[in-house]
Design a protein around this motif. Structure first.
Motif, PDB file in Angstrom:
ATOM      1  N   GLU A 344       0.818  -1.208   0.000  1.00 22.05           N
ATOM      2  CA  GLU A 344       0.000   0.000   0.000  1.00 22.05           C
ATOM      3  C   GLU A 344       0.852   1.259   0.000  1.00 22.05           C
ATOM      4  O   GLU A 344       0.609   2.195  -0.765  1.00 22.05           O
ATOM      5  N   VAL A 345       1.880   1.313   0.854  1.00 20.10           N
ATOM      6  CA  VAL A 345       2.669   2.547   0.935  1.00 20.10           C
ATOM      7  C   VAL A 345       3.515   2.746  -0.311  1.00 20.10           C
ATOM      8  O   VAL A 345       3.837   3.890  -0.679  1.00 20.10           O
ATOM      9  N   HIS A 346       3.856   1.661  -1.012  1.00 19.10           N
ATOM     10  CA  HIS A 346       4.611   1.839  -2.252  1.00 19.10           C
ATOM     11  C   HIS A 346       3.753   2.452  -3.350  1.00 19.10           C
ATOM     12  O   HIS A 346       4.281   3.132  -4.242  1.00 19.10           O
ATOM     13  N   LEU A 347       2.464   2.243  -3.298  1.00 23.89           N
ATOM     14  CA  LEU A 347       1.592   2.925  -4.257  1.00 23.89           C
ATOM     15  C   LEU A 347       1.454   4.406  -3.902  1.00 23.89           C
ATOM     16  O   LEU A 347       1.464   5.271  -4.785  1.00 23.89           O
ATOM     17  N   ILE A 348       1.333   4.700  -2.614  1.00 24.48           N
ATOM     18  CA  ILE A 348       1.297   6.099  -2.177  1.00 24.48           C
ATOM     19  C   ILE A 348       2.589   6.802  -2.576  1.00 24.48           C
ATOM     20  O   ILE A 348       2.595   7.910  -3.131  1.00 24.48           O
ATOM     21  N   ASP A 349       3.703   6.138  -2.297  1.00 30.93           N
ATOM     22  CA  ASP A 349       5.011   6.710  -2.589  1.00 30.93           C
ATOM     23  C   ASP A 349       5.245   6.796  -4.093  1.00 30.93           C
ATOM     24  O   ASP A 349       5.826   7.773  -4.599  1.00 30.93           O
ATOM     25  N   GLY A 350       4.786   5.774  -4.830  1.00 31.37           N
ATOM     26  CA  GLY A 350       4.945   5.788  -6.281  1.00 31.37           C
ATOM     27  C   GLY A 350       4.202   6.946  -6.923  1.00 31.37           C
ATOM     28  O   GLY A 350       4.705   7.572  -7.869  1.00 31.37           O
ATOM     29  N   PHE A 381       6.043  16.657  -2.429  1.00 28.81           N
ATOM     30  CA  PHE A 381       5.080  15.749  -3.052  1.00 28.81           C
ATOM     31  C   PHE A 381       4.745  14.590  -2.120  1.00 28.81           C
ATOM     32  O   PHE A 381       3.592  14.151  -2.048  1.00 28.81           O
ATOM     33  N   ARG A 382       5.738  14.088  -1.396  1.00 32.35           N
ATOM     34  CA  ARG A 382       5.461  12.991  -0.464  1.00 32.35           C
ATOM     35  C   ARG A 382       4.549  13.454   0.675  1.00 32.35           C
ATOM     36  O   ARG A 382       3.674  12.709   1.126  1.00 32.35           O
ATOM     37  N   ARG A 383       4.729  14.670   1.145  1.00 35.40           N
ATOM     38  CA  ARG A 383       3.903  15.156   2.255  1.00 35.40           C
ATOM     39  C   ARG A 383       2.441  15.338   1.848  1.00 35.40           C
ATOM     40  O   ARG A 383       1.552  15.308   2.700  1.00 35.40           O
ATOM     41  N   GLN A 384       2.186  15.531   0.554  1.00 33.31           N
ATOM     42  CA  GLN A 384       0.817  15.785   0.114  1.00 33.31           C
ATOM     43  C   GLN A 384      -0.132  14.633   0.409  1.00 33.31           C
ATOM     44  O   GLN A 384      -1.344  14.817   0.465  1.00 33.31           O
ATOM     45  N   SER A 385       0.402  13.438   0.632  1.00 33.98           N
ATOM     46  CA  SER A 385      -0.452  12.297   0.961  1.00 33.98           C
ATOM     47  C   SER A 385      -1.009  12.391   2.375  1.00 33.98           C
ATOM     48  O   SER A 385      -1.964  11.688   2.719  1.00 33.98           O
ATOM     49  N   ASN A 386      -0.402  13.250   3.213  1.00 32.11           N
ATOM     50  CA  ASN A 386      -0.755  13.355   4.634  1.00 32.11           C
ATOM     51  C   ASN A 386      -0.529  12.042   5.388  1.00 32.11           C
ATOM     52  O   ASN A 386      -1.076  11.846   6.479  1.00 32.11           O
ATOM     53  N   GLN A 387       0.256  11.159   4.818  1.00 33.42           N
ATOM     54  CA  GLN A 387       0.557   9.892   5.483  1.00 33.42           C
ATOM     55  C   GLN A 387       2.036   9.720   5.774  1.00 33.42           C
ATOM     56  O   GLN A 387       2.426   8.766   6.439  1.00 33.42           O
TER      57      GLN A 387
END
Length: 626
Positions: A344-350, A381-387
């Motif tokens: 899951e986190v690799h899709l967020i990160d991707g 860009f990574r912070r935009q996920s809020n995760q």
């Protein structure tokens, strides 16, 4: 991000820790310069002189200064940056040997360019592991020389290896002489401890303890000493922020054969998880006394535990039973919940990486973008996920010749513009509640040369070969490593680091014992997560590295229906098509890449902006065929 093949680092000092006030867990501020407590080249000589004065007072001919802390971690708190403070070298692996006449800094292939740029001429870089500590001591010191070391910062294996290689040299445990002269040494961290959710951990702490306690009983051992923070965090289902970029809690622990655990740390930082834990909690200062009260045999990991631990036990006439950290392999074998979290986190990160790469294509072409600017944008860009909880290590952002410095760390002084016609290497990752990411991509700004395309393609062929591997149980990372190098070897080339390291699940981005390396003999097992990151580096010109994370799994039965393993790819981010020369590739390699890009497109399309979607479709289009 690659660990290379550097081993874990290296007195009678007591485990007393100066306590820092508790602080909330926040996203750490981004810095592009060395810690204030570390040295610049001009600070090295006076600090070296002060250390030599202490050596003279202690009648020592030499003193060892490791990179690691007493937990043998690759990443250390500012208070443990002794090597950097003394020498100015900020790499994540290495050690120094200071004599009256010489100051040698041992580094491996990842840091040979970096160390020469960071240390004063008073320090001499040494090529490790070609030159090892024991033989160096034997060659540079007379028989009978006394070499001091802090036994809380060195393992039994390290000291015994040095003594065996230099039997005429006396290695003497003593107080830490660097700590004596480091007047403004920061306090050690005391950040609040957090409970790690069960649905993410996939197994209760009590179940883990019972499982490991049975192992101790089968081995006839009464207790095991745990000194690695990530092992303790995994066992107790806790996380912290005592070390930058690694969500770990600094502590020591004793696991008993009935599943009970005693923890030694700073008790106030555990206040928020009192209901979560079922442990005896003690101050750091109680650890040594607790060791002397144990009943043996006591398991100690000679590869990771400080030498001081076994010395204290032996002096108390308690039997030491050498064995691996009991958490090491269970932690490496990720369970179903941990693997699903990593997917899951690799899709967020991707998705964040795709947004960044689209932005980079546009922004770099207009000129003026620097390495630091790229780092800031990617973290944004990574912070935009809020995760995102934190980045998983200091981002490696290398333009042109800086990309050839394998573990380059950009500073305000070294920040370089990403120029037209140059390669840009970015190696980065994120820490998320459900997992840890680590990805490297190399891209071209403008038009590449044929040499760049050739070298990029060879590196990509290595990544594909590892990704496609099938192998029987019992195969280790040493057996997989040549697959990543074959295309380069055929051209008389290679890279000077391991192919892959283990990765934790919302823990350390570098996790053992598994890795893909010519020196790794640990069998690969289902659930182990590793990086797959071949590279090529041309000093003074450019660097190329490509990295995906992969997880070992049971392979589908085919052919003779043999029991085999293979890899599932976790990372989904496109490779730079402009740098791929399909004329150099086999059809199976092109097929793999087209399937991979199609999967990237399918998995990420609904997670990205419309602008990035257009870019992604172009970036993942089928490759031209001969």
């Amino acid at each position: 991000m690659n660990t290379g093949d550097f081993p874990r680092a290296w007195t009678t000092a007591r485990p007393h820790i100066a306590l820092a006030p508790s602080r909330p867990f926040l996203f750490p501020p981004r810095m592009f310069q060395s810690f204030a407590s570390t040295a610049s080249p001009e600070q090295g000589p006076p600090r070296l002189a002060a250390l030599r004065a202490e050596m003279t007072a202690e009648m020592l001919d030499a003193f060892l200064v490791p990179r690691s802390d007493r937990h043998q971690g690759e990443y250390v708190a500012p208070a443990d940056e002794r090597l950097s403070w003394l020498t100015g070298f900020t790499g994540s692996a290495g050690f120094a040997v200071v004599t009256a006449e010489e100051a040698a800094v041992f580094v491996d292939g990842r840091y040979r360019l970096q160390v020469t740029a960071q240390v004063a001429s008073d320090f001499s870089p040494v090529d490790f592991p070609k030159v090892r500590l024991g033989p160096w001591l034997a060659d540079h010191l007379p028989a009978g020389a006394r070499v001091g070391f802090d036994p809380w910062l060195h393992t039994t294996d390290e000291i015994e290896a040095a003594r065996k290689a230099a039997p005429e040299i006396g290695l003497v445990a003593c107080d830490n002489l660097v700590d004596r002269i480091w007047q403004d040494r920061p306090p050690l961290p005391s950040a609040p401890v957090r409970a790690h959710p069960l649905d993410v951990a996939g197994e209760t702490s009590s179940a883990k303890r019972d499982r490991l306690a049975k192992e101790l009983r089968r081995a006839g051992q009464r207790a095991a000493i745990l000194t690695l923070p990530d092992s303790i965090c995994w066992l107790l289902n806790i996380r912290g922020s005592d070390v930058a970029r690694n969500p770990v809690v600094q502590a020591f622990a004793i696991l008993f054969d009935d599943g009970h655990v005693s923890v030694f740390s700073d008790p106030p930082k555990f206040d928020g998880v009192a209901d979560h834990l079922d442990v005896d909690l003690h101050h750091w200062e109680a650890f040594e006394a607790a060791l002397t009260q144990l009943s043996g045999p006591v398991r100690v990991d000679r590869k990771t535990a400080p030498l001081a631990v076994s010395t204290i036990l032996s002096e108390a006439e308690i039997e030491v039973s050498w064995g691996d950290d009991p958490c090491s392999l269970p932690k490496a074998r990720k369970n179903a919940a941990e693997i699903e979290g990593m997917r899951e986190v690799h899709l967020i990160d991707g998705a964040a990486m795709v947004e960044f790469l689209r932005w980079l294509d546009d922004r770099a072409s207009r000129g003026g973008l620097t390495e630091i600017g790229a780092v800031k944008a990617l973290e944004g860009f990574r912070r935009q996920s809020n995760q995102l909880q934190d980045i998983s290590f200091e981002t490696i952002s290398g333009a042109g010749p800086n990309g050839a410095i394998i573990h380059y760390r950009v500073t305000e002084e070294t920040d370089r513009e990403i120029r037209d016609g140059e390669l840009f290497l970015i190696d980065s990752g994120g820490q998320y509640l459900k997992g840890t990411t680590d990805i490297t991509r190399t891209v071209i700004v403008g038009e590449p040369t044929e040499e760049m395309r050739t070298q990029y393609t060879r590196v990509l062929q290595g990544l594909i070969a590892v990704s496609m591997a099938r192998f029987p149980r019992g195969v280790s990372g040493r057996d997989i490593d040549p697959l990543a190098r074959a295309a380069l070897w055929r051209a008389g080339q290679d890279f000077d680091h391991g192919t892959g390291h283990g990765v934790g699940a919302y823990l350390s981005v570098h996790e053992g014992p598994q890795r893909i390396s010519r020196i790794s003999e640990v069998p690969l097992e289902p659930g182990m997560i590793l990086s797959n990151e071949p590279g090529y580096y041309r000093d003074g010109a450019y660097g190329i590295r490509l990295e995906n994370l992969i997880v070992v799994r049971d392979a589908e039965k085919i052919g003779d229906m043999r029991d085999q393993l293979d890899f599932e790819t976790l990372t989904f981010v496109p490779f730079d098509r402009r740098l791929i020369d399909t004329d150099l590739m086999g059809p199976w390699e092109v097929d793999w890449l087209d399937r991979y890009h199609a999967e990237v497109r399918q998995k990420l399309t609904d997670r990205i902006s419309s602008e990035a979607r257009d870019w992604l479709y172009a970036a993942t289009a089928p490759l031209p065929r001969a």
